[in-house]
Write an enzyme that holds these catalytic residues in place. Structure first.
Site, PDB file in Angstrom:
ATOM      1  N   ASP A   1      31.130  37.832  27.214  1.00  0.00           N
ATOM      2  CA  ASP A   1      29.702  37.771  26.867  1.00  0.00           C
ATOM      3  C   ASP A   1      28.848  38.195  28.071  1.00  0.00           C
ATOM      4  OD1 ASP A   1      30.235  35.534  28.396  1.00  0.00           O
ATOM      5  OD2 ASP A   1      29.110  34.140  27.119  1.00  0.00           O
ATOM      6  N   SER A   2      29.480  38.417  29.226  1.00  0.00           N
ATOM      7  CA  SER A   2      28.789  39.031  30.365  1.00  0.00           C
ATOM      8  C   SER A   2      28.187  40.368  29.959  1.00  0.00           C
ATOM      9  CB  SER A   2      29.751  39.218  31.545  1.00  0.00           C
ATOM     10  OG  SER A   2      30.897  39.952  31.145  1.00  0.00           O
ATOM     11  N   ASP A  37      35.066  36.774  23.902  1.00  0.00           N
ATOM     12  CA  ASP A  37      34.311  35.542  24.171  1.00  0.00           C
ATOM     13  C   ASP A  37      33.557  35.076  22.932  1.00  0.00           C
ATOM     14  OD1 ASP A  37      34.745  34.778  26.805  1.00  0.00           O
ATOM     15  OD2 ASP A  37      32.898  35.658  27.594  1.00  0.00           O
ATOM     16  N   LYS A  54      37.979  33.326  23.577  1.00  0.00           N
ATOM     17  CA  LYS A  54      37.759  32.474  24.745  1.00  0.00           C
ATOM     18  C   LYS A  54      36.498  31.655  24.514  1.00  0.00           C
ATOM     19  CE  LYS A  54      36.499  34.150  28.985  1.00  0.00           C
ATOM     20  NZ  LYS A  54      35.173  33.480  29.169  1.00  0.00           N
ATOM     21  N   GLU A 103      33.938  28.470  26.543  1.00  0.00           N
ATOM     22  CA  GLU A 103      33.642  27.720  27.765  1.00  0.00           C
ATOM     23  C   GLU A 103      33.626  26.221  27.477  1.00  0.00           C
ATOM     24  OE1 GLU A 103      30.024  29.135  29.614  1.00  0.00           O
ATOM     25  OE2 GLU A 103      30.695  31.228  29.548  1.00  0.00           O
ATOM     26  N   GLU A 154      36.706  29.545  36.874  1.00  0.00           N
ATOM     27  CA  GLU A 154      35.650  30.334  37.513  1.00  0.00           C
ATOM     28  C   GLU A 154      34.921  29.529  38.585  1.00  0.00           C
ATOM     29  OE1 GLU A 154      32.911  32.442  34.936  1.00  0.00           O
ATOM     30  OE2 GLU A 154      31.604  32.970  36.613  1.00  0.00           O
TER      31      GLU A 154
HETATM   32  N1  LIG Z   1      27.969  41.313  36.444  1.00  0.00           N
HETATM   33  C1  LIG Z   1      28.414  40.099  36.168  1.00  0.00           C
HETATM   34  N2  LIG Z   1      29.488  39.628  36.837  1.00  0.00           N
HETATM   35  C2  LIG Z   1      29.982  38.380  36.577  1.00  0.00           C
HETATM   36  O1  LIG Z   1      30.994  37.991  37.196  1.00  0.00           O
HETATM   37  C3  LIG Z   1      29.339  37.591  35.582  1.00  0.00           C
HETATM   38  C4  LIG Z   1      28.215  38.131  34.916  1.00  0.00           C
HETATM   39  N3  LIG Z   1      27.764  39.360  35.235  1.00  0.00           N
HETATM   40  N4  LIG Z   1      27.578  37.442  33.934  1.00  0.00           N
HETATM   41  C5  LIG Z   1      28.180  36.244  33.409  1.00  0.00           C
HETATM   42  C6  LIG Z   1      28.792  35.483  34.482  1.00  0.00           C
HETATM   43  C7  LIG Z   1      27.784  34.945  35.484  1.00  0.00           C
HETATM   44  N5  LIG Z   1      28.583  34.919  36.679  1.00  0.00           N
HETATM   45  C8  LIG Z   1      28.060  34.810  37.951  1.00  0.00           C
HETATM   46  C9  LIG Z   1      26.816  35.313  38.214  1.00  0.00           C
HETATM   47  C10 LIG Z   1      26.306  35.250  39.504  1.00  0.00           C
HETATM   48  C11 LIG Z   1      27.043  34.664  40.513  1.00  0.00           C
HETATM   49  C12 LIG Z   1      26.486  34.625  41.878  1.00  0.00           C
HETATM   50  O2  LIG Z   1      25.712  35.464  42.223  1.00  0.00           O
HETATM   51  N6  LIG Z   1      26.848  33.657  42.691  1.00  0.00           N
HETATM   52  C13 LIG Z   1      26.373  33.636  44.072  1.00  0.00           C
HETATM   53  C14 LIG Z   1      26.487  32.242  44.644  1.00  0.00           C
HETATM   54  C15 LIG Z   1      25.328  31.418  44.167  1.00  0.00           C
HETATM   55  C16 LIG Z   1      25.251  30.084  44.850  1.00  0.00           C
HETATM   56  O3  LIG Z   1      26.205  29.660  45.536  1.00  0.00           O
HETATM   57  O4  LIG Z   1      24.206  29.437  44.674  1.00  0.00           O
HETATM   58  C17 LIG Z   1      27.197  34.591  44.924  1.00  0.00           C
HETATM   59  O5  LIG Z   1      26.595  35.225  45.822  1.00  0.00           O
HETATM   60  O6  LIG Z   1      28.404  34.713  44.694  1.00  0.00           O
HETATM   61  C18 LIG Z   1      28.322  34.170  40.234  1.00  0.00           C
HETATM   62  C19 LIG Z   1      28.819  34.250  38.939  1.00  0.00           C
HETATM   63  C20 LIG Z   1      29.930  35.412  36.422  1.00  0.00           C
HETATM   64  N7  LIG Z   1      29.736  36.269  35.285  1.00  0.00           N
HETATM   65  C1  LIG Z   2      33.670  36.671  33.810  1.00  0.00           C
HETATM   66  C2  LIG Z   2      34.530  36.426  32.606  1.00  0.00           C
HETATM   67  C3  LIG Z   2      35.527  35.358  32.817  1.00  0.00           C
HETATM   68  C4  LIG Z   2      33.659  36.148  31.406  1.00  0.00           C
HETATM   69  O1  LIG Z   2      33.640  35.096  30.812  1.00  0.00           O
HETATM   70  C5  LIG Z   2      32.790  37.238  30.951  1.00  0.00           C
HETATM   71  O2  LIG Z   2      32.937  38.394  31.393  1.00  0.00           O
HETATM   72  O3  LIG Z   2      31.933  36.964  30.100  1.00  0.00           O
HETATM   73 MG   LIG Z   3      32.019  34.955  29.419  1.00  0.00          MG
END
Ligand SMILES: Nc1nc(=O)c2c([nH]1)NC[C@@H]1CN(c3ccc(C(=O)N[C@@H](CCC(=O)O)C(=O)O)cc3)CN21
Ligand SMILES: CC(C)C(=O)C(=O)O
Ligand SMILES: [Mg+2]
Length: 283
Positions: free
Chosen positions: A53-54, A92, A122, A124, A191
């Protein structure tokens, strides 16, 4: 030949059982795929393709995964399945399509299986989803669980920060891993958790863990393909390694095309349809 989960030759479709049996073996290779050509490109290298769903954020420009609908997941799921001959395709369940009850989850999951031809869904959630996972798996729907950072709960959690850094939360996530495994999940996406917790979960449960931002301790890895290919513009999570910079290549190709069109270098003689040879009638 690329690494395959135990007992799956490269040219044969990967089954849910083969993924489950890959526990502790060669790590499972997983990527997202939202379209037919992307699935065709990734199929050979991967054991599992996730229609995540990303896609709402990555290809629709939505601010989170919350607005993604079941119809969107089915359209992209069907497209990805058409491009995959080998990898197991998992779709998803989007936000709002399964949280209400096990019956609602079954209605949504059965539409996904029937209308896309994918092999599994899948969802959550940890212990709170155990009853739903049991309901689905007992009725012929293979379920990949997803614990730790759950993007569909972004409104409740207030962001995408790592999970399980402190002991009470770590214990809850370990209990979630046990609960979804006992409920019948064939593997668990883990995750955004710290490495020691990913290691504990992986050594505790009897099905494979598939990590994203969860260390190499997991039984497999998954990334959003567009992130690792460099097609996502803007902030990229810390756990992503860039294997290509296709975004820059796309910009350069568009600029080259623009320059050629403006200078009338494109189209060239080789791109023209042949005019019919003049005949007596034209004279
Ligand atoms: N492009 C993309 N990649 C992904 O992995 C992803 C998505 N979209 N959309 C759905 C979810 C959202 N996810 C995410 C989105 C952002 C971060 C992120 O930016 N995390 C920060 C840390 C934030 C903190 O510690 O407060 C990082 O810099 O890693 C992590 C997972 C994983 N999934
Ligand atoms: C990041 C993976 C695990 C996911 O759930 C997604 O792409 O939506
Ligand atoms: Mg997902």
């Amino acid at each position: 030949m690329s690494a395959q989960p135990a007992s799956t030759p490269a040219n044969r479709p990967v089954t849910v059982s083969a993924v489950r049996a890959a526990k502790g073996a060669t790590p499972l290779v997983c990527l997202t795929a939202y379209t037919t050509p992307m699935a065709q490109a990734l199929d050979e290298a991967c054991d599992l393709l996730l229609v995540g769903d990303s896609l709402g954020m990555v290809i629709y420009g939505l601010p989170s995964t919350i607005p993604v609908t079941l119809d969107m997941m089915i359209a992209h799921g069907a497209a990805a399945v058409r491009g995959a001959k080998h990898a197991l395709v998992v779709v998803d369940l989007p936000f709002g399509s399964y949280q209400e009850s096990p019956a609602q989850a079954f209605r949504s999951a059965s539409r996904i299986l029937a209308e896309t031809g994918c092999g599994a869904v899948k969802l959550e959630g940890g212990a709170v989803m155990a009853e739903t996972i049991a309901f689905l798996t007992q009725r012929g729907v293979p379920v990949l669980a997803h614990i730790g950072l759950q993007p569909q709960s972004v409104n409740a959690l207030g962001g995408y920060s790592a999970r399980g850094k402190l002991s009470p939360e770590a214990e809850t996530i370990l209990a979630d891993a046990r609960a979804v495994t006992d409920a019948g999940a064939f593997a668990v996406v883990v995750e955004g958790v710290v490495a020691p917790l990913a290691a504990r979960i992986t050594s505790t449960i009897r099905v494979p863990t598939i990590g994203i931002g969860a260390s190499a301790e997991c039984d497999g890895q998954i990334l959003v393909t567009d992130d690792m290919m460099g097609v996502t513009f803007g902030h990229v999570p810390k756990f992503v390694r860039r294997y290509a910079d296709l975004g820059a290549r796309m910009k350069a190709a568009a600029a080259d095309y623009a320059a050629d069109v403006r200078a009338r270098r494109f189209p060239g003689a080789e791109h023209l349809y042949a005019a019919p040879k003049p005949t007596a009638a034209d004279a």
